[in-house]
Write a protein that holds these residues in place. Sequence first.
Motif, short mmCIF file in Angstrom:
data_model
loop_
_atom_site.label_atom_id
_atom_site.label_comp_id
_atom_site.label_asym_id
_atom_site.label_seq_id
_atom_site.Cartn_x
_atom_site.Cartn_y
_atom_site.Cartn_z
N LEU A 126 3.70 4.55 5.48
CA LEU A 126 2.55 4.29 4.62
C LEU A 126 2.93 4.43 3.15
O LEU A 126 2.47 3.66 2.30
N ASP A 129 5.44 1.51 2.12
CA ASP A 129 4.75 0.22 2.00
C ASP A 129 3.67 0.23 0.92
O ASP A 129 2.89 -0.72 0.80
N ILE A 131 0.96 1.89 0.65
CA ILE A 131 -0.40 1.97 1.16
C ILE A 131 -1.05 3.26 0.64
O ILE A 131 -2.23 3.29 0.30
N LYS A 144 -3.82 -2.06 -1.85
CA LYS A 144 -3.27 -2.53 -0.58
C LYS A 144 -3.67 -1.60 0.55
O LYS A 144 -4.00 -2.03 1.65
N GLY A 145 -3.66 -0.31 0.25
CA GLY A 145 -4.03 0.67 1.26
C GLY A 145 -5.48 0.59 1.65
O GLY A 145 -5.84 0.77 2.82
N PHE A 148 -5.74 -2.16 4.02
CA PHE A 148 -5.06 -1.79 5.26
C PHE A 148 -5.97 -0.95 6.15
O PHE A 148 -6.14 -1.22 7.34
#
Length: 225
Positions: A126, A129, A131, A144-145, A148
Amino acid sequence: MENQFSDLTSLIGDPIRSMVLWTLLDGRAYTAMELATCTGTSAQNMSMHLSKLLKADLLVVESQGRHRYYRFSRQEVAYAIEALANLIPHKKEAKILANISTDIKYCRTCYDHLAGKVGVLITERLTADNIIALQDKSYILTRKGDRFFQDLGIDFNVLKTKRRALAIPCLDWSERRYHLAGALGAALLDKMLEADWIRRKKDSRAIIITSTGSGALYKQFKVEV
């Protein structure tokens, strides 16, 4: 403050009480008799220990029918107990870990979130990436997180309404690296259980990863299990 801290460490340091606190790390509530059995002491002696833990506000008790169930008063107590395990010297830790179930070290619950090797790998993915990002001793959710976790069915705005830390690093005692705790970590564990990616192992903090979960963990987090 010094006297209060000394009293608290003396309270936690008792062998019976420390075992009670360690047992409660699986996130479940226990009766006094169950805790007496887990720690190998008498019901009368356990009653005395539980009384001290209640008085110190480390535990709370809830009545349900004829039974009284004990649990942590707040999640910070669980995090503190888990963190204390990281103070075990590395040489002694190696001997202790050798006698601990591989299942526990691989994937387990840490109170209300996922821990062990799998929990650490998910958290590191996480972070890698983008996130979540570690900032000022807590994790922040990136744009982005947010997308997600929305896709996973976890609404971060709802988590913000809870009276607890949102997303914090919890130092894993078996991996010596961080796993995700706080409201987000708890929500992720709940979602994985709900989706049958993972299952609780009876009478243990160990977590079983299902065949569905194996594929989902790789798809979502690139974690091979």
